[in-house]
Write a protein that holds these residues in place. Structure first.
Motif, short mmCIF file in Angstrom:
data_model
loop_
_atom_site.label_atom_id
_atom_site.label_comp_id
_atom_site.label_asym_id
_atom_site.label_seq_id
_atom_site.Cartn_x
_atom_site.Cartn_y
_atom_site.Cartn_z
N VAL A 113 3.65 -15.18 -6.96
CA VAL A 113 3.05 -15.93 -5.86
C VAL A 113 1.57 -16.12 -6.20
CG1 VAL A 113 4.67 -15.10 -4.09
CG2 VAL A 113 2.60 -13.79 -4.54
N ASP A 114 0.94 -17.07 -5.55
CA ASP A 114 -0.47 -17.38 -5.82
C ASP A 114 -1.35 -16.54 -4.89
OD1 ASP A 114 -3.02 -18.62 -6.02
OD2 ASP A 114 -2.10 -20.56 -6.49
N LEU A 115 -2.19 -15.69 -5.49
CA LEU A 115 -3.04 -14.81 -4.68
C LEU A 115 -3.95 -15.60 -3.74
CD1 LEU A 115 -3.95 -11.84 -4.14
CD2 LEU A 115 -5.72 -12.17 -5.87
N ARG A 116 -4.27 -16.85 -4.11
CA ARG A 116 -5.24 -17.62 -3.31
C ARG A 116 -4.70 -18.09 -1.97
NH1 ARG A 116 -6.41 -22.19 -7.63
NH2 ARG A 116 -4.14 -22.13 -7.52
N HIS A 135 18.69 -7.64 -5.54
CA HIS A 135 17.96 -7.45 -6.79
C HIS A 135 16.61 -6.76 -6.54
CE1 HIS A 135 20.85 -9.75 -8.96
NE2 HIS A 135 20.65 -10.83 -8.24
N PRO A 136 16.24 -5.79 -7.38
CA PRO A 136 14.88 -5.25 -7.29
C PRO A 136 13.87 -6.38 -7.56
CG PRO A 136 16.25 -3.91 -8.76
CD PRO A 136 17.02 -5.16 -8.45
N VAL A 137 12.85 -6.47 -6.73
CA VAL A 137 11.85 -7.53 -6.89
C VAL A 137 10.48 -6.91 -7.13
CG1 VAL A 137 10.71 -9.51 -5.80
CG2 VAL A 137 13.15 -9.12 -5.39
N ILE A 138 9.81 -7.39 -8.17
CA ILE A 138 8.43 -7.00 -8.45
C ILE A 138 7.59 -8.22 -8.10
CG2 ILE A 138 6.78 -6.34 -10.25
CD1 ILE A 138 9.48 -5.30 -11.75
N THR A 139 6.75 -8.10 -7.08
CA THR A 139 5.93 -9.23 -6.65
C THR A 139 4.61 -9.22 -7.42
OG1 THR A 139 6.93 -9.06 -4.46
CG2 THR A 139 4.97 -10.45 -4.65
N VAL A 140 4.30 -10.36 -8.04
CA VAL A 140 3.07 -10.48 -8.83
C VAL A 140 2.24 -11.62 -8.26
CG1 VAL A 140 2.13 -11.01 -11.11
CG2 VAL A 140 4.18 -9.59 -10.92
N ALA A 141 1.03 -11.31 -7.81
CA ALA A 141 0.12 -12.34 -7.29
C ALA A 141 -0.77 -12.82 -8.42
CB ALA A 141 -0.71 -11.78 -6.14
N THR A 142 -0.58 -14.07 -8.83
CA THR A 142 -1.28 -14.62 -9.99
C THR A 142 -2.64 -15.23 -9.59
OG1 THR A 142 -0.20 -16.76 -9.69
CG2 THR A 142 0.90 -15.18 -11.15
N LYS A 143 -3.36 -15.64 -10.61
CA LYS A 143 -4.64 -16.36 -10.46
C LYS A 143 -5.70 -15.53 -9.74
CE LYS A 143 -2.03 -20.63 -10.68
NZ LYS A 143 -1.94 -22.04 -10.56
N SER A 144 -5.65 -14.20 -9.98
CA SER A 144 -6.59 -13.31 -9.28
C SER A 144 -8.04 -13.56 -9.71
CB SER A 144 -6.23 -11.85 -9.54
OG SER A 144 -6.46 -11.51 -10.89
N SER A 150 -13.81 -8.81 -4.03
CA SER A 150 -13.99 -8.24 -2.69
C SER A 150 -12.93 -8.74 -1.69
CB SER A 150 -15.39 -8.57 -2.16
OG SER A 150 -15.55 -9.98 -2.08
N LYS A 151 -12.27 -9.85 -2.03
CA LYS A 151 -11.26 -10.41 -1.11
C LYS A 151 -9.82 -10.13 -1.56
CE LYS A 151 -14.06 -14.01 0.93
NZ LYS A 151 -14.55 -15.36 0.75
N HIS A 152 -9.66 -9.45 -2.70
CA HIS A 152 -8.31 -9.16 -3.21
C HIS A 152 -7.45 -8.43 -2.19
CE1 HIS A 152 -8.94 -9.65 -7.85
NE2 HIS A 152 -9.27 -10.73 -7.16
N GLN A 153 -8.01 -7.39 -1.59
CA GLN A 153 -7.26 -6.55 -0.66
C GLN A 153 -6.76 -7.36 0.55
OE1 GLN A 153 -6.54 -3.84 -2.23
NE2 GLN A 153 -5.21 -3.25 -0.56
N LYS A 154 -7.64 -8.20 1.07
CA LYS A 154 -7.30 -9.03 2.23
C LYS A 154 -6.14 -9.98 1.87
CE LYS A 154 -9.17 -12.81 4.86
NZ LYS A 154 -10.16 -13.84 4.67
N HIS A 155 -6.26 -10.66 0.73
CA HIS A 155 -5.22 -11.60 0.30
C HIS A 155 -3.89 -10.87 0.05
CE1 HIS A 155 -7.57 -15.42 -0.55
NE2 HIS A 155 -8.50 -14.57 -0.17
N LYS A 156 -4.01 -9.69 -0.53
CA LYS A 156 -2.84 -8.86 -0.82
C LYS A 156 -2.08 -8.53 0.48
CE LYS A 156 -1.90 -4.61 -3.38
NZ LYS A 156 -2.44 -3.54 -4.20
N GLN A 157 -2.82 -8.14 1.49
CA GLN A 157 -2.20 -7.79 2.78
C GLN A 157 -1.49 -8.99 3.42
OE1 GLN A 157 -1.59 -4.83 3.51
NE2 GLN A 157 -2.97 -4.05 1.93
N ILE A 158 -2.12 -10.17 3.33
CA ILE A 158 -1.52 -11.39 3.88
C ILE A 158 -0.17 -11.66 3.21
CG2 ILE A 158 -1.76 -13.93 4.01
CD1 ILE A 158 -4.85 -13.42 4.33
N ILE A 159 -0.15 -11.53 1.88
CA ILE A 159 1.09 -11.79 1.13
C ILE A 159 2.16 -10.76 1.47
CG2 ILE A 159 2.09 -11.84 -1.20
CD1 ILE A 159 -0.66 -13.01 -2.15
#
Length: 194
Positions: A113-116, A135-144, A150-159
């Motif tokens: 998924v797109d982190l943005r 299926h086991p799913v590993i979610t990867v947020a790209t384009k970090s 400083s906004k990674h955590q916020k975007h991560k929580q939204i996803i």
């Protein structure tokens, strides 16, 4: 993970073309422009193993890549943007359903998924779809690299919230530009590669 070998094997449209060696398979799913090709190239230390395209929706088959002669990455068609006919979309749907519901060697799915941006309707549908098949799913947020740290955590929580992820569901932040998350991705994949 030390990559000693990685190469393209086949573009399959159905079970008759799937490899028959029984090696573990890791599928990679995501929207058409989420950076699947860049993810595969980066994680395998290859520049152009998978061609990256300016035109979303280029992957229209299940593209198999064998790694270290030990397991496969399977690049599945991107969902969302692709400008394709309804008939083609239905054919893809059937192809993916066959693969996700029947493929024995499929051990896990990396959903990119797109982190943005918050997950799209299609991202959420795909996540639910994979959960439905167990299926086991590993979610990867790209384009970090395009989001201030400083906004990674916020975007991560939204996803995580939008996809309904639990605290222990594998989730990592990735950048194909600077390699952030590469080691974490291999750690998450490790249990499924044998």
């Amino acid at each position: 993970m030390k990559i000693t070998q990685a190469e393209y094997v086949i573009s399959a449209v159905g079970p008759a073309q799937y490899p028959v060696d029984g090696l573990p398979e890791i599928a990679l799913a995501g929207r058409s422009n989420v950076g699947k090709s860049s993810f595969i190239n980066k994680i395998l230390n290859r520049r152009n193993l998978v061609r990256t395209s300016e035109k979303p929706g280029k992957t229209q088959k299940l593209n198999y890549f064998i790694v270290n002669h030990a397991f496969y990455f399977v690049d599945v068609p991107g969902y969302g943007y692709a400008k394709v006919s309804k008939k083609d979309k239905e054919a893809w749907g059937r192809m993916l359903e066959t693969y996700f519901s029947e493929r024995e060697p499929l051990k896990a799915v990396v959903q990119l998924v797109d982190l943005r941006h918050p997950p799209s309707k299609e991202d959420i549908q795909m996540h639910d779809y994979l959960a439905y098949f167990g299926h086991p799913v590993i979610t990867v947020a790209t384009k970090s690299d395009k989001v201030p740290r400083s906004k990674h955590q916020k975007h991560k929580q939204i996803i995580k919230k939008a996809l309904g992820l639990q605290a222990d569901d594998p989730f990592l932040i990735f950048s194909s530009l600077n390699g952030t998350g590469k080691d974490e991705a291999w750690q998450a994949l490790e249990p499924y590669l044998h």
